[in-house]
Design a protein around this motif. Structure first.
Motif, short mmCIF file in Angstrom:
data_model
loop_
_atom_site.label_atom_id
_atom_site.label_comp_id
_atom_site.label_asym_id
_atom_site.label_seq_id
_atom_site.Cartn_x
_atom_site.Cartn_y
_atom_site.Cartn_z
N SER A 1 -7.95 -94.81 71.26
CA SER A 1 -8.48 -94.24 72.51
C SER A 1 -7.34 -93.83 73.44
O SER A 1 -7.41 -92.79 74.10
N GLN A 2 -6.28 -94.61 73.45
CA GLN A 2 -5.14 -94.29 74.30
C GLN A 2 -4.42 -93.03 73.83
O GLN A 2 -4.07 -92.15 74.63
N LYS B 1 -4.95 -86.99 80.11
CA LYS B 1 -3.93 -87.99 80.44
C LYS B 1 -4.31 -88.82 81.65
O LYS B 1 -3.90 -89.98 81.78
N PHE C 1 -6.89 -89.74 74.32
CA PHE C 1 -7.01 -89.27 75.70
C PHE C 1 -5.64 -88.96 76.31
O PHE C 1 -5.55 -88.22 77.27
N GLY C 2 -4.57 -89.52 75.71
CA GLY C 2 -3.24 -89.15 76.16
C GLY C 2 -2.91 -87.69 75.86
O GLY C 2 -2.09 -87.08 76.54
N SER D 1 -6.22 -91.74 80.26
CA SER D 1 -5.78 -92.38 79.01
C SER D 1 -5.40 -93.84 79.20
O SER D 1 -5.59 -94.66 78.29
#
Length: 456
Positions: A349-350, A358, A353-354, A361
């Motif tokens: 997920s990090q 961002k 969405f990064g 994230s």
């Protein structure tokens, strides 16, 4: 990246683990065998045969000859007095659980580069309904998880520094495979991890080979030493699987049927790790759990591409249980990977969405943990309520793990009663049957252990 602590965070960590320790000992501290549906009796027979404090009886010696389990867990039980005192064995399992949780929090903190996220990941693991019934069993899973997490934590420094770090990892790998045979998967993962992308490694291939030689030699030595028993079981099962597929008139159809059944059982073990019960078909909870599984697989693929030891370990471990013909035990088999799966979902997920959002994230791993906890919380409430159920007919259901693994209360009582009444049967045999009696039962080891008669 070195993580720094602040007093508030440290206090929260200490408070959480004190609370977890209190709850786990309150829930699972016991002084008797709680189930006939696991390998606890086998481990205890081995522990009695290993005990340096009391000479094993002839019945124990006879039964222990046929035990093929790796020796570390029963040996530890023997040397801490767990063979003579069941409460010691129970408390050792709980201490290993708490140690595993602490190590998981440390490892997750390093992977996610945040102690907050590491602690939250540990919380998600601690509320899994798969975890708590296992604490009532005298099994080696928690010791195995401790050792594998130590390998994962020390693998990075060992790869970069070599020397004594490699020896330490080799020792841990040896202890791992002497705890559970499936420890072979982390040994294979360690070698692949050293072999691929050697740009940042100070470990020679020769040193890497030597680091796996000792654990493999120890496993082979134990296998040869226990040939008088049933250490050939694995060969038997593999032979059965091969003959089942390749001697069939329709081998392709047989293989597809077998492996589709294995895949279904693995998926259901995933659901069971999050939820005690789920409605058949597609609904909100199973859809959320299925989506979470896809996120886990994405995170696993990310870490595999980065040549992370844990990802190779997960791959080999899942490969073994995918072919292993005991799908009814998958709820146990998935437990050592559950901590890794939680981190995989958080990292996926990090990363995702990064790249695309961002601004959010940094909070997505928190959201993933909340989904884990939200799915598990209803089952935890059921387990909590079950633990307070009043004994009926003198039967204390709360000490039996099967009591927590069925959603329907009456079905759970009926299943649990079978085990608890069998305990009474063992006492009856012990008090009424002559010492030279031979008692036939489908798991003779329990006759030798509990009834102190010769089981056949």
């Amino acid at each position: 990246m070195r993580l720094t602590w602040n007093p508030v965070l440290a206090l929260i960590w200490v408070g959480f683990f004190l609370l977890l320790g209190f709850v786990s000992f309150k829930f699972a501290g016991h002084d008797h065998l709680t189930s006939f549906a696991d390998d606890g009796g086998n481990y205890l027979i081995m522990a009695k045969s290993f005990s340096p404090y009391v000479d094993a009886s002839a019945l124990v010696e006879k039964a222990s000859v046929y035990e093929r389990y790796p020796p570390l867990f029963p040996a530890v039980l023997a040397y801490i007095g767990g063979a003579e005192n069941m409460a010691v064995s129970s408390h050792f399992v709980l201490i290993m659980f708490l140690t595993a949780c602490a190590l998981f929090a440390v490892w997750a903190s390093r992977v996610m580069k945040s102690q907050w996220l590491g602690l939250l990941a540990c919380m998600a693991y601690a509320v899994s309904p798969n975890v708590w019934p296992m604490l009532l069993r005298i099994l080696s899973e928690n010791l195995y998880i401790v050792l594998t997490l130590l390998v994962l934590i020390l693998a990075g420094p060992a790869r970069k520094r070599g020397g004594y770090w490699i020896l330490l990892v080799s020792l841990l790998l040896t202890l791992t495979i002497l705890t559970r045979t499936i420890g072979i998967t982390i040994i294979a993962a360690w070698f692949v991890y050293l072999l691929i992308d050697r740009s940042d490694s100070s470990v020679s291939l020769r040193a890497g080979l030597l680091s796996i030689t000792f654990p493999l030699s120890a496993a082979i030595a134990w296998t040869l030493a226990s040939q008088a028993g049933e250490s050939h079981l694995y060969n038997t099962e593999i032979s059965w699987l091969i003959s089942k597929v390749f001697t069939s008139p329709h081998p392709l159809q047989e293989a597809i049927g077998y492996f589709s059944g294995q895949a279904t059982a693995m998926y259901e073990s995933w659901l069971g790790a999050l939820m005690l019960v789920w409605a058949p078909g597609i609904n909100m909870r199973t859809a959320a759990a299925s989506l979470l599984l896809l996120i886990v697989l994405s995170g696993w693929f990310i870490r595999l591409r980065r040549n992370c030891l844990d990802a190779w370990y997960s791959l080999f471990y899942l490969g073994v249980i995918f072919v292993w013909p005991f799908s009814g035990q998958f709820f146990r088999f998935i437990l050592p990977l559950l901590p890794l799966f939680i981190v995989y979902a958080m990292q996926a997920s990090q990363v995702f969405f990064g790249r695309f959002a961002k601004s959010i994230s940094s909070i997505m791993p928190f959201a993933v943990v909340l989904v884990f906890i939200a799915l598990s919380l209803p089952a935890i409430i059921i387990i909590y309520q079950r633990h307070g159920v009043t004994p009926t007919h003198g039967l204390d259901y709360s000490s039996n793990p099967e009591f927590y693994q069925l959603a329907d209360l009456q079905q759970a009582r009926d299943k649990s009663s079978q085990h608890l009444l069998l305990m009474r049967v063992m006492e009856k045999i012990k008090s009424t049957m002559p010492p030279e009696a031979n008692i036939m039962w489908f798991t003779p080891v329990y006759i030798n252990l509990l009834a102190e008669r010769d089981g056949v």
